[in-house]
Design a protein around this motif. Structure first.
Motif, PDB file in Angstrom:
ATOM      1  N   ALA A 122      10.581  37.080  39.000  1.00 45.21           N
ATOM      2  CA  ALA A 122      11.477  36.475  38.016  1.00 45.21           C
ATOM      3  C   ALA A 122      12.687  35.876  38.718  1.00 45.21           C
ATOM      4  O   ALA A 122      13.009  36.214  39.859  1.00 45.21           O
ATOM      5  CB  ALA A 122      11.928  37.506  36.980  1.00 45.21           C
ATOM      6  N   PHE A 123      13.384  35.002  37.991  1.00 50.10           N
ATOM      7  CA  PHE A 123      14.483  34.233  38.562  1.00 50.10           C
ATOM      8  C   PHE A 123      15.707  35.063  38.920  1.00 50.10           C
ATOM      9  O   PHE A 123      16.520  34.683  39.753  1.00 50.10           O
ATOM     10  CB  PHE A 123      14.894  33.125  37.590  1.00 50.10           C
ATOM     11  N   LYS A 124      15.871  36.215  38.290  1.00 50.33           N
ATOM     12  CA  LYS A 124      17.110  36.989  38.424  1.00 50.33           C
ATOM     13  C   LYS A 124      17.427  37.399  39.856  1.00 50.33           C
ATOM     14  O   LYS A 124      18.595  37.588  40.212  1.00 50.33           O
ATOM     15  CB  LYS A 124      17.027  38.242  37.554  1.00 50.33           C
ATOM     16  N   ILE A 125      16.411  37.549  40.689  1.00 55.55           N
ATOM     17  CA  ILE A 125      16.647  37.987  42.059  1.00 55.55           C
ATOM     18  C   ILE A 125      17.621  37.070  42.785  1.00 55.55           C
ATOM     19  O   ILE A 125      18.396  37.512  43.647  1.00 55.55           O
ATOM     20  CB  ILE A 125      15.322  38.083  42.852  1.00 55.55           C
ATOM     21  N   ARG A 126      17.628  35.796  42.419  1.00 52.68           N
ATOM     22  CA  ARG A 126      18.497  34.834  43.095  1.00 52.68           C
ATOM     23  C   ARG A 126      19.974  35.217  42.934  1.00 52.68           C
ATOM     24  O   ARG A 126      20.747  35.178  43.900  1.00 52.68           O
ATOM     25  CB  ARG A 126      18.257  33.436  42.533  1.00 52.68           C
ATOM     26  N   GLY A 127      20.349  35.552  41.720  1.00 55.43           N
ATOM     27  CA  GLY A 127      21.735  35.943  41.487  1.00 55.43           C
ATOM     28  C   GLY A 127      22.091  37.233  42.179  1.00 55.43           C
ATOM     29  O   GLY A 127      23.187  37.380  42.739  1.00 55.43           O
TER      30      GLY A 127
END
Length: 343
Positions: free
Chosen positions: A65-70
């Motif tokens: 999922a995208f959250k890892i980036r933040g």
């Protein structure tokens, strides 16, 4: 689609969004851990939508999922500051995995609070990444309030679901997309707590583009939709069975302010529409999309006539759906009353 290269950075700064330089710096940090995710134009999805549609595959990150980036950007800052205290966060799953990964990389202990009945497999993933899991409350808001209480009691650092560093990190996916696919007319982005859509607005403005940014919410979790309509924060009950990543009862005030300034419109989709989109994405691309992740394609499908002849993108924000839930969705032709039957 027109561009205005000089106006973009000024618009971003005026709205309290990260600048292009800050987003590029965050992207460098993210890409030290993971490569850019792909964006594909799948012919069968284009046929279903009746126009050109690109899928941004954030289900291809190391956390699914995208959250890892933040989280990578947020915890890089904590490590640089020499933080030593434990951290705590509330989540329905993807933010928690991001916190667990970032905390482990920074040598910090993470505690994650989830509501009762949360995704079994997301819970298992958070534990596997080293987090201590606490179950409390019936929804995300109750879990959040409990996490805040534990932070005060135990002297832990509360990691919010919305923060400028998180937005800057998440913006790296929108930067990849908007630089890879030229002249996008519309991007559909799911709204959970708001980091993904605010990040997309930030990149759109920083690049000086006029791409429409459309927020997508669950029709069974209408807090952001009602708040967008009324131009003021409104709480709303959460009854979605499928789109847990959008199960927000109380809007984040900072995110809402940016959404009201930068998002073109908000579209609501039902659990039945989300389930149909999950099936379509699997059938046409053989990718797994969790409920919130399939919602942008559901929204684009509902606006099929409106976007005819336009180049659009949908953010497939994650693929972390429990196996039994996904099996039921694939096997069942849903109706509005019972979109995800339990056996």
């Amino acid at each position: 689609m027109d561009t205005d290269i000089t106006a973009g950075p000024q618009r971003a700064q005026a709205r309290g969004l990260p600048t292009l330089a800050q987003i590029e710096q965050a992207a460098q940090l993210v890409h030290m851990t993971m490569p850019p995710t792909p964006q594909y134009c799948w012919p069968l999805l284009c046929q279903r939508l009746g126009t050109e549609v690109w899928v941004k595959h954030e289900n291809h990150t190391p956390a699914g999922a995208f959250k890892i980036r933040g989280g990578l950007v947020y915890f890089d800052r904590l490590a640089a500051e020499g933080a030593r205290e434990g951290v705590i966060a509330a989540t329905r799953g993807n933010h928690g995995q991001s916190v667990a990964i970032g905390a482990r990389r920074a040598g910090l202990q993470a505690t994650i609070v989830v509501p009762h009945g949360n995704s079994v497999e997301k819970n298992a993933a958070m534990r596997a990444f080293g987090a201590t899991l606490v179950e409390h409350g019936d929804d995300f808001q109750a879990a959040l309030e409990h996490a805040q209480s534990l932070a005060r009691r135990d002297g832990l650092r509360m990691v919010p679901s919305f923060h400028p560093l998180l937005v800057a990190g998440v913006a790296s996916y929108a930067l990849e997309l908007l630089r890879a696919v030229q002249a996008l007319d519309t991007i559909y982005v799911p709204i959970g707590l708001g980091s993904g859509i605010c990040a997309t607005v930030a990149v759109r403005d920083a690049l000086g583009l006029r791409t429409e940014v459309v927020g997508v919410v669950s029709a069974h979790a209408r807090a952001y939709a009602e708040s967008f309509e009324r131009r003021v924060a409104v709480d709303a009950a959460v009854t979605t069975q499928l789109a847990d990543g959008m199960a927000c009862r109380t809007p984040n005030p900072d995110a809402l302010e940016l959404i009201l300034r930068g998002v073109d419109r908000v579209v609501e989709v039902s659990d039945a529409q989300v389930a149909e989109a999950m099936r379509a994405i699997f059938e046409c691309t053989h990718n797994v999309a969790e409920g919130a992740s399939a919602a942008p394609f559901a929204a684009a499908t509902s606006e099929r006539a409106r976007i005819a002849g336009r180049r659009v993108a949908v953010v497939l924000s994650g693929g972390n759906v429990d196996r039994d839930v996904f099996a039921r969705v694939l096997a069942h032709r849903t109706n509005e009353e019972n979109p995800c039957p339990h056996t």
